[in-house]
Scaffold this active site. Sequence first.
Site, mmCIF file in Angstrom:
data_model
loop_
_atom_site.group_PDB
_atom_site.id
_atom_site.type_symbol
_atom_site.label_atom_id
_atom_site.label_comp_id
_atom_site.label_asym_id
_atom_site.label_seq_id
_atom_site.Cartn_x
_atom_site.Cartn_y
_atom_site.Cartn_z
ATOM 1 C CG HIS A 102 -5.934 4.432 -5.624
ATOM 2 N ND1 HIS A 102 -6.290 2.854 -5.368
ATOM 3 C CD2 HIS A 102 -7.146 4.571 -5.000
ATOM 4 C CE1 HIS A 102 -7.456 2.841 -4.658
ATOM 5 N NE2 HIS A 102 -8.431 3.935 -4.422
ATOM 6 C CD GLU A 119 -10.602 6.657 -5.299
ATOM 7 O OE1 GLU A 119 -11.238 6.046 -5.841
ATOM 8 O OE2 GLU A 119 -9.453 6.791 -4.151
ATOM 9 C CG HIS A 177 -8.133 6.855 0.589
ATOM 10 N ND1 HIS A 177 -7.001 6.490 -0.641
ATOM 11 C CD2 HIS A 177 -8.991 6.178 -0.482
ATOM 12 C CE1 HIS A 177 -6.836 5.988 -1.898
ATOM 13 N NE2 HIS A 177 -8.084 5.037 -1.734
ATOM 14 N NE ARG A 197 -7.853 -5.069 1.230
ATOM 15 C CZ ARG A 197 -7.695 -5.771 -0.151
ATOM 16 N NH1 ARG A 197 -6.611 -7.009 0.196
ATOM 17 N NH2 ARG A 197 -8.413 -5.868 -0.954
#
Length: 321
Positions: A102, A119, A177, A197
């Site tokens: 991200h 996150e 990740h 992605r």
Amino acid sequence: MLYPLKFDPILKERLWGGTKLKDVLGKPIESGITGESWELSGVEGDISVVSEGSLKGISLVELIQEQGTDLLGKSVVDRFGMEFPILIKFIDAKKDLSIQLHPNDTLAKERHDCFGKTEMWYIMDADPGSQLIVGFNKDVEKEEYAKSLENDTLLDLLNYEEVAEGDTFFINTGKIHAIGAGVLLAEIQQTSDVTYRVFDFNRRDSKGKLRELHTELALDAIDYKKKDDYKVNYTKKVDEVNTMVDCPYFKTDFLELTYSMKLDLSERDSFTIFMCVKGMAEVRNDFGSTLISKGETILLPALSTFVEIDTQGARLLEVTI
């Protein structure tokens, strides 16, 4: 009155989803590929709606418009405006998720006019041998990374972590990740749905198409350094507040309770979220009470001066700004 608020789960079918959200957490799903339950969301197009009580049917956006700082807290409004800054999810990965990352706030604002996505994950359940991918296994140059995509050798550069219930991971922006097959987790993140992605195991969607990759966007967003900053070491003292993560975007505490606990919120200029990851409890504030059980989430307004949690055995994640 802003009593402890529950919201209808927003259920998302995913290529990699399964049935644990129903089987373990009791979510009302019908498909065998439900991967996410968005518990508390201010993301446009996926706005949470109150599920019970006198405010049933009212959306989170409407609540914010009507209650403002009473709901969010003045300091939160000063930083994030009249938007809910946290997105809360439960995620069930029956299959491996795509490898992704991200962007940070600066890139996200420049490219997508939104916040980045920091996150954290709390592992609720994991099949034996289940793994996460978190970061690289060595320092990598951008050119080496790009070549690994061309040669289909990216997996050789990645760091794998076997996981068990209670393990917690902090995923800062730029960190590559992926959630591995067999993992059920609670996710706390900035309000953002921007994901780059970079590899999807060459899988095809229900229409037989390869899913979109964001190769070029990711190149300048990736942190190519090997860093051991992802595994969260936190205390698990029973009947105490144990801090897990304290970052600029959210603070998360771990509560393992065996009896009633009362917390003073009078100086907390923020809303409070409780995610129940084990057991059941009754949660009370100045204006009312509600029961919360494993797989449920509640929101307490910033106007609350206290919270009392009555339980004979519950495990909660407490989230504030």
